[in-house]
Design a protein around this motif. Structure first.
Motif, short mmCIF file in Angstrom:
data_model
loop_
_atom_site.label_atom_id
_atom_site.label_comp_id
_atom_site.label_asym_id
_atom_site.label_seq_id
_atom_site.Cartn_x
_atom_site.Cartn_y
_atom_site.Cartn_z
N VAL A 121 -93.53 82.67 -78.96
CA VAL A 121 -92.43 81.80 -79.14
C VAL A 121 -92.31 80.56 -78.18
N LEU A 122 -92.76 81.12 -76.82
CA LEU A 122 -92.81 79.97 -75.89
C LEU A 122 -93.67 78.89 -76.39
N GLU A 123 -95.03 79.22 -76.72
CA GLU A 123 -95.99 78.12 -77.26
C GLU A 123 -95.57 77.48 -78.62
N ARG A 124 -94.72 78.29 -79.24
CA ARG A 124 -94.49 77.34 -80.48
C ARG A 124 -93.44 76.35 -80.31
N LEU A 125 -92.42 76.77 -79.28
CA LEU A 125 -91.37 75.91 -79.11
C LEU A 125 -91.69 74.68 -78.41
N THR A 126 -92.63 74.83 -77.43
CA THR A 126 -92.88 73.75 -76.54
C THR A 126 -93.91 72.83 -77.38
N GLY A 127 -94.53 73.25 -78.51
CA GLY A 127 -95.56 72.39 -79.40
C GLY A 127 -94.87 72.05 -80.44
N ARG A 128 -93.48 72.09 -80.97
CA ARG A 128 -92.90 71.92 -82.03
C ARG A 128 -92.49 70.55 -82.08
N SER A 129 -92.66 69.84 -83.38
CA SER A 129 -92.13 68.52 -83.71
C SER A 129 -91.63 68.59 -85.01
N VAL A 130 -90.62 67.57 -85.24
CA VAL A 130 -89.77 67.66 -86.37
C VAL A 130 -89.58 66.15 -86.97
N CYS A 131 -89.62 66.34 -88.43
CA CYS A 131 -89.60 64.77 -88.85
C CYS A 131 -87.99 64.42 -89.06
N ARG A 132 -87.90 63.15 -88.49
CA ARG A 132 -86.49 62.60 -88.40
C ARG A 132 -85.98 62.40 -89.68
N ALA A 133 -86.75 62.21 -90.89
CA ALA A 133 -86.28 61.83 -92.17
C ALA A 133 -86.19 63.18 -93.04
N CYS A 134 -87.07 64.00 -92.91
CA CYS A 134 -86.78 65.00 -94.02
C CYS A 134 -86.99 66.42 -93.26
N GLY A 135 -87.13 66.49 -91.86
CA GLY A 135 -86.82 67.86 -91.16
C GLY A 135 -88.09 68.71 -91.28
N ALA A 136 -89.28 68.10 -92.13
CA ALA A 136 -90.35 68.92 -92.03
C ALA A 136 -90.92 69.37 -90.55
N LEU A 137 -91.42 70.51 -90.51
CA LEU A 137 -91.78 71.11 -89.18
C LEU A 137 -93.25 71.00 -88.97
N TYR A 138 -93.50 70.70 -87.68
CA TYR A 138 -95.07 70.78 -87.15
C TYR A 138 -95.15 71.20 -85.69
#
Ligand code: ADP
Ligand code: AMP
Length: 215
Positions: A121-138
């Motif tokens: 979970v630490l690795e996932r949270l520190t590398g997460r990005s989110v689309c400002r327009a549609c909320g898609a997760l990367y």
């Protein structure tokens, strides 16, 4: 189907909900997304929520519960079934959710507990990005967008959440262990809990969950 997704921050609740939403025609209700929307719109609720979110603490139960209750009372789409993501987060919220769902005649069918290790979970949270327009997760390594900083789905801008920094993540993990983890037993005792291994790759988690829910 009326489902609650439980699990630590970064376990993949949002990713799984987005992956199941169309498959089962369910509404994805994320209290984190709802609160961030309030913050973006600069409402009083958003201003109050910001203080707690940015420190990694919980927004007070009364505020979040009222917001969820209003969603169930006013949004007809909740009638087709839903996946709650990020709510409940305390025993009080879990008890209040039971009352809200009893009032609208939509009791829970099951609670999915996403089990993931701390290092994952630490690795996932520190590398997460989110689309400002549609909320898609990367994720920078696990699910990168094709073009840096740009959403594959809508071309929107990708950003890192302000609370996805090391210090705040540490607080969020402590809050999870103290306030949210005990709810697992609350639902186990009601016979609603189904656990799944969320350490696996996202598509594998999704396929496994589909089988579990159809089962
Ligand atoms: P949560 O909603 O539980 O906080 P998210 O769904 O936002 O978690 O996922 C956190 C991060 O981990 C995101 O960057 C997402 O792309 C990535 N992720 C989610 N599920 C998986 C998975 N099964 N394997 C690898 N990365 C994942
Ligand atoms: P999330 O998007 O689920 O990671 O939530 C982000 C932040 O929003 C949390 O760290 C909390 O500060 C706040 N939040 C979201 N849902 C709740 C909830 N059910 N109760 C209290 N605070 C919440």
């Amino acid at each position: 189907m009326k489902i609650v997704l439980l699990g630590p921050p970064g376990a993949g609740k949002g990713t799984l909900a987005k992956g199941l939403k169309d498959h089962f025609n369910l509404m994805h209700i994320s209290t984190g997304d709802m609160l961030r929307e309030e913050m973006k719109n600069g409402t009083d609720l958003g201003k109050e929520a910001k203080k707690h979110i940015e420190s990694g603490g919980l927004v007070p139960d009364e505020i979040v519960t009222k917001m969820v209750e209003s969603k169930f009372k006013n949004d007809k789409n909740t009638k087709n079934g839903f996946m709650l993501d990020g709510f409940p987060r305390t025993k009080q919220q879990a008890e209040d959710l039971d009352k809200i769902l009893a009032k609208v005649g939509q009791p829970l069918d099951c609670v999915l507990s996403l089990d993931a290790s701390l290092s994952i979970v630490l690795e996932r949270l520190t590398g997460r990005s989110v689309c400002r327009a549609c909320g898609a997760l990367y994720h920078i390594k696990n699910m990168p967008s094709k073009k840096d900083g740009v959403c594959d789905k809508c071309g929107g801008e990708l950003y890192q959440r302000a609370d996805d920094n090391e210090k705040t993540i540490k607080n969020r993990m402590e809050v999870y262990s103290k306030s949210t983890e005990p709810i697992i037993d609350f639902y186990k005792n009601k016979g609603l809990l189904k656990s799944l291994d969320a350490n696996k790759e996202a598509e594998e988690v999704r396929q496994y969950t589909i089988k579990l829910l159809n089962g």
